[in-house]
Design a protein around this motif. Structure first.
Motif, PDB file in Angstrom:
ATOM      1  N   THR A 166       0.830  -1.205   0.000  1.00 27.14           N
ATOM      2  CA  THR A 166       0.000   0.000   0.000  1.00 27.14           C
ATOM      3  C   THR A 166       0.863   1.253   0.000  1.00 27.14           C
ATOM      4  O   THR A 166       0.620   2.174  -0.765  1.00 27.14           O
ATOM      5  N   SER A 177       2.493   1.700  -3.492  1.00 23.38           N
ATOM      6  CA  SER A 177       1.595   2.128  -4.557  1.00 23.38           C
ATOM      7  C   SER A 177       1.205   3.591  -4.350  1.00 23.38           C
ATOM      8  O   SER A 177       1.117   4.362  -5.311  1.00 23.38           O
ATOM      9  N   GLN A 178       1.025   3.974  -3.095  1.00 21.61           N
ATOM     10  CA  GLN A 178       0.689   5.383  -2.828  1.00 21.61           C
ATOM     11  C   GLN A 178       1.820   6.306  -3.245  1.00 21.61           C
ATOM     12  O   GLN A 178       1.600   7.354  -3.847  1.00 21.61           O
TER      13      GLN A 178
END
Lengths: 266, 293
Positions: B271, B274-275
């Motif tokens: 996460t 990807s952020q």
């Protein structure tokens, strides 16, 4: 835990003994064994001991490493010595209830104990200075003449080399399983005899299981490489006698001669 | 309370020609409740290190202290079993230690060695099987007719049934398929959630990155790096040198940075990564927009 087992292990080196033809070494050891039993008095025994020490020195195997291998057999030697000491009839020197030590017993015990130690020392020098492959080749060649009488020379040699090859693997495996079970609270060195034997079950079951599995895998690997026994099999390194082997042979003959002569000395 | 290693060194075959240092002056603290990752190459001393945690190996020099007791000291001799119970070690390929006729009996082996009552043993077996989400039907089966992954779970259950405070796992995901791997890591994270102190040994940085709160990197028996995964993975060059590398996603960020993208390279959670990539993308879009005006 079990790092001490050095039976049948090869110790890399480049001594004269390492370079001898395996057949010479095997035959020399047979001759040594025979001489060891020809010898019947202490002078002879001392001579044999000297030869043995000389051989160990020539092999350049570290003495510490060599003795670690011998530690394993202490129990067998002690048992033999005790049996000889107490069981041989003769002049009683010392007695306590049913146990008695005789003069002949002491002599026998010293003789047998020394012989046993020398025997094992010299054979372990053989495996220490010879690679398993060379050893197998040697045995196979020596047994070849007996093939005519139905002795499966190649198969015997192959079996032996596989057995030797797997000693360290099995030791390692045993060590691993022992540790895993010890981590689960098993103890292998406490309790009485029955408890000790019982404690071996958690060790032996997994050990056998993995040994069979390994055997199976090995068989498949051998078949995958078209192994089909000894017929028409050629070798990468053909065995060849050299001048060193001749010298070793002459020394062996001298040894037997000396052993026979030593019998007359008393 | 913690597991403590003080200047531990271990020499194999001391005094012979083959003498070699397996561990050199290791100082390490495993705090209660944490998830510690130990990374290192084959032969870096990882396995030797964990065998010191419960006294299976004795250090050549140094001390191992479990909850304040030196486990190789005199006072620990009688209590070695109890101490071993505190520190549960699951070895690599633990399925090879199974030997009993039924799953139930095999899991009960540890508790039986602790001389517990039958009721307590049964209770612990049930508990351990529940912790690993093993179905009740399995109890009476022979462990040898189960699949590899299930066998491994049973072996771990066998250790958990001793109710250890510290759970040490040596390469718990070795030889598993991706699905099994995932499942096992989840399970281990779950056990940690339930309050166990977990030490996981692995050569996979991805596995360690996922759950470890703190990690050490071993090389040639010495601690080379120590800290949070974030701090350790920031040293990507050193890790490459050791031959361990960084987690795949961190590698991705490093490659992006090399190509001129403005991204952080100390992230490894899917996460987060990807952020970070999305952020960099939108930033570039913005700049493009500004250039056009």
């Amino acid at each position: 835990m079990l790092g001490d087992i050095t039976i049948g292990q090869y110790y890399p080196g480049d001594s004269v003994l390492h370079k001898l033809d395996p057949r010479t070494k095997i035959l020399a050891i047979l001759v040594y064994m025979v001489s060891l039993f020809i010898v019947n008095n202490f002078y002879g025994l001392l001579g044999m001991m000297a030869i043995s020490i000389l051989v160990v020195a020539v092999s350049k195997v570290p003495v510490k490493y060599f003795f670690r291998g011998l530690k394993m057999i202490i129990f067998i030697v002690l048992l033999t010595v005790a049996l000889q000491m107490f069981m041989t009839p003769g002049d009683v020197v010392w007695q306590w209830s049913f146990l008695k030590i005789t003069k002949e017993g002491i002599k026998q015990a010293v003789f047998m104990g020394t012989r046993l130690v020398l025997l094992i020392s010299i054979t372990s020098i053989l495996t220490l200075t010879t690679t398993p492959i060379a050893l197998t080749d040697g045995i196979e060649r020596l047994l070849k003449p007996f093939q005519r009488f139905g002795v499966p020379a190649h198969e015997l040699a192959m079996m032996m080399s596989i057995a030797l090859r797997f000693i360290p693997t099995l030791v390692e495996e045993t060590d691993k399983i022992m540790k895993a079970q010890a981590a689960r609270g098993a103890s292998f060195d406490t309790g009485n005899l029955i408890e000790k034997v019982k404690a071996l079950v958690p060790l032996l079951v997994p050990l056998f299981l993995s040994a069979f599995q390994r055997a199976d895998e090995l068989a498949i690997a051998m078949e995958a490489r078209c192994y089909h026994g000894g017929t028409n099999r050629t070798r990468l390194k053909a065995l060849q006698y050299t001048g060193k082997d001749l010298a070793a042979g002459i020394l062996c003959i001298c040894m037997v001669a000396a052993a026979i002569i030593s019998r007359t000395v008393s | 309370m913690s597991l403590e290693l003080k200047h531990v060194s271990h020499i194999y075959q001391e005094g012979s020609a083959k003498e070699s240092y397996a561990l050199r002056d290791i100082c390490l603290n495993v705090n209660e409740g944490e998830f510690l990752g130990i990374a290192g190459h084959t032969g870096s001393g990882k396995s030797t290190l964990i065998q010191h945690f419960n006294g299976l190996l004795k250090p050549t020099s140094g001390e191992v202290i479990v909850d304040g007791v030196n486990i190789n000291g005199k006072e620990a001799k009688k209590e070695l079993k109890v101490l071993r119970m505190q520190v549960g070690i699951v070895f690599q390929y633990p399925e090879y230690q199974l030997f009993e006729e039924t799953v139930e009996r095999d899991i009960a082996f540890g508790p039986r060695n602790l001389n517990l009552s039958d009721i307590e043993i049964q209770h612990r077996v049930t508990e351990a099987m529940d912790m690993l989400k093993l179905s009740k039907k399995m109890r009476k089966k022979s462990p040898f007719e189960l699949s590899g992954g299930q066998k491994r779970k049973i072996a771990i259950a066998g250790v958990l049934a001793m109710k250890p405070k510290y759970l040490i796992l040596d390469e718990p995901t070795a030889g598993l398929d991706p699905k099994g791997r995932e499942e096992f890591l989840e399970l281990i994270a779950d056990l940690h959630q339930q309050g166990l102190t977990v030490v996981m040994v692995s050569h996979s940085m991805d596995d360690i990155a996922r759950y470890a709160q703190r990690m050490i990197v071993l090389e040639h028996g010495e601690i080379r790096l120590e800290g949070t995964p974030q701090a350790v993975f920031a040293q990507s060059e050193l890790l490459d040198q050791i031959g361990l590398g960084v987690p795949t996603l961190t590698r991705l960020l490093i490659e992006l940075q090399k190509q001129g993208w403005d991204v952080r390279t100390d992230l490894f959670h899917p996460t987060d990564v990807s952020q970070e990539i999305l952020r960099a993308l939108s930033k570039r879009e913005q700049r493009k927009g500004a250039d056009l005006c």
